[in-house]
Design a protein around this motif. Structure first.
Motif, short mmCIF file in Angstrom:
data_model
loop_
_atom_site.label_atom_id
_atom_site.label_comp_id
_atom_site.label_asym_id
_atom_site.label_seq_id
_atom_site.Cartn_x
_atom_site.Cartn_y
_atom_site.Cartn_z
N ALA A 203 0.83 -1.21 0.00
CA ALA A 203 0.00 0.00 0.00
C ALA A 203 0.87 1.26 0.00
CB ALA A 203 -0.92 0.00 1.22
N ASP A 204 0.53 2.22 -0.87
CA ASP A 204 1.27 3.49 -0.89
C ASP A 204 1.03 4.26 0.40
OD1 ASP A 204 2.33 3.05 -3.35
OD2 ASP A 204 0.63 3.95 -4.42
N ASN A 205 -0.21 4.22 0.83
CA ASN A 205 -0.56 4.88 2.09
C ASN A 205 -1.12 3.84 3.05
OD1 ASN A 205 -0.05 7.63 1.16
ND2 ASN A 205 -1.81 7.23 -0.19
N PRO A 206 -0.36 3.49 4.07
CA PRO A 206 -0.85 2.47 5.00
C PRO A 206 -2.18 2.88 5.60
CG PRO A 206 1.42 3.08 5.48
CD PRO A 206 0.93 4.04 4.45
N PRO A 207 -3.11 1.94 5.76
CA PRO A 207 -4.41 2.28 6.33
C PRO A 207 -4.26 2.74 7.77
CG PRO A 207 -4.14 -0.09 6.20
CD PRO A 207 -2.95 0.51 5.52
N PRO A 208 -5.22 3.51 8.26
CA PRO A 208 -5.14 3.92 9.67
C PRO A 208 -5.21 2.71 10.59
CG PRO A 208 -7.27 4.48 8.70
CD PRO A 208 -6.41 3.98 7.59
#
Ligand SMILES: [Zn+2]
Length: 270
Positions: A203-208
């Motif tokens: 993932a480019d932006n890790p999930p919260p």
């Protein structure tokens, strides 16, 4: 440690971007371990040899971590606290175990392929429709999914395996898992959670963060782990851990059944 095994370990850790494949915790690279599915040293080699004899693994199976299907990343809690002690273990999903068990029971023995070949064929099933296996359509969504089974339920009473990324609920639709619609309850029939460390790593932006507890005693919903390991390797590692005790988990009972079929065949062929 040889350069080969060192680079194999680095490759596994990089595949998971230093996330634990089980609880999805991310640690500094030095804190996470690349671990094999079989026991280490002589015992592991004996397990592999016996699995080859049963047709669960091909004759020249590579037991090193450099094998593409024999390793995953684990945090110290999952590895030392649960897996190394054989308190819990990875298992193929129940639908897949059911399919393999029925194959062994219902296909005439002279017509049977070794199970490692059956598993190889199943991996092609999404793109190849003409092959000599019973219809696998119903198990296609489960081919890359594995469960965590508790081998010693008495040892996990009061224990909680935590995750920083509790997956959303999923359901099967059109032979694939997808996120469940809003309002779905974890108690609804067919609802599952799928832990996917590889997706998290990519993932480019890790999930919260979404803190949660991984059930170790068969609570609902059913949890699955999507992992880049092979069904036959996970099964081969599991058959040597189930022993003779009576389990509640259906995956373990089905694995014992498969092992029983192999043992009976060996006994009657002597
Ligand atoms: Zn972990």
């Amino acid at each position: 440690m040889s350069d080969d095994s060192h680079s194999a370990e680095n490759e596994i850790l990089s595949t998971y971007d230093a996330h634990c494949a089980i609880c999805l915790t991310r640690l500094p690279q030095a804190g996470i371990q690349a671990v094999g599915l079989f026991d280490s040293s002589t015992r592991g080699l004996e397990q592999v040899r016996a699995s080859i004899d049963m047709g669960l693994l091909p004759e020249y199976y590579d037991t090193s971590l450099s094998s593409d299907s024999n390793g995953l990343a684990q945090c110290p809690t999952c590895h030392m606290g649960y897996f190394t002690s054989n308190t819990i273990a990875l298992s193929p999903s129940l639908p897949v175990l059911d399919y393999l068990c029925n194959y062994l029971k219902n296909t005439p023995v002279p017509d049977q392929m070794p199970l490692h070949k059956v598993c190889s064929q199943l991996r092609l099933a999404t793109t190849m429709y003409d092959f000599a296996l019973p219809d696998p359509t119903s198990i296609l969504p489960y081919l890359e999914l594995f469960t965590v089974v508790t081998l010693r339920p008495e040892d996990v009473i009061g224990c909680h395996l935590l995750t920083p990324h509790l997956p959303r609920l999923s359901i099967v639709k059109n032979d694939e898992f997808e996120f469940a619609p809003k309002g779905t309850s974890r108690m609804d029939q067919g609802v599952v959670r799928i832990f996917d460390a590889f997706k998290l790593a990519m993932a480019d932006n890790p999930p919260p963060m979404s803190l949660g507890i991984i059930p170790l005693s068969g609570e609902t919903p059913q949890c699955y782990w999507r992992l880049p390991v092979k069904i036959e390797v996970v099964l081969a590692a599991l058959v040597h851990r189930v022993g003779m005790r009576v389990y509640k988990a259906e995956e373990l009972r089905k694995t014992q059944h498969i092992l029983g079929i192999f043992m009976q065949r060996r006994f009657t062929s002597q």
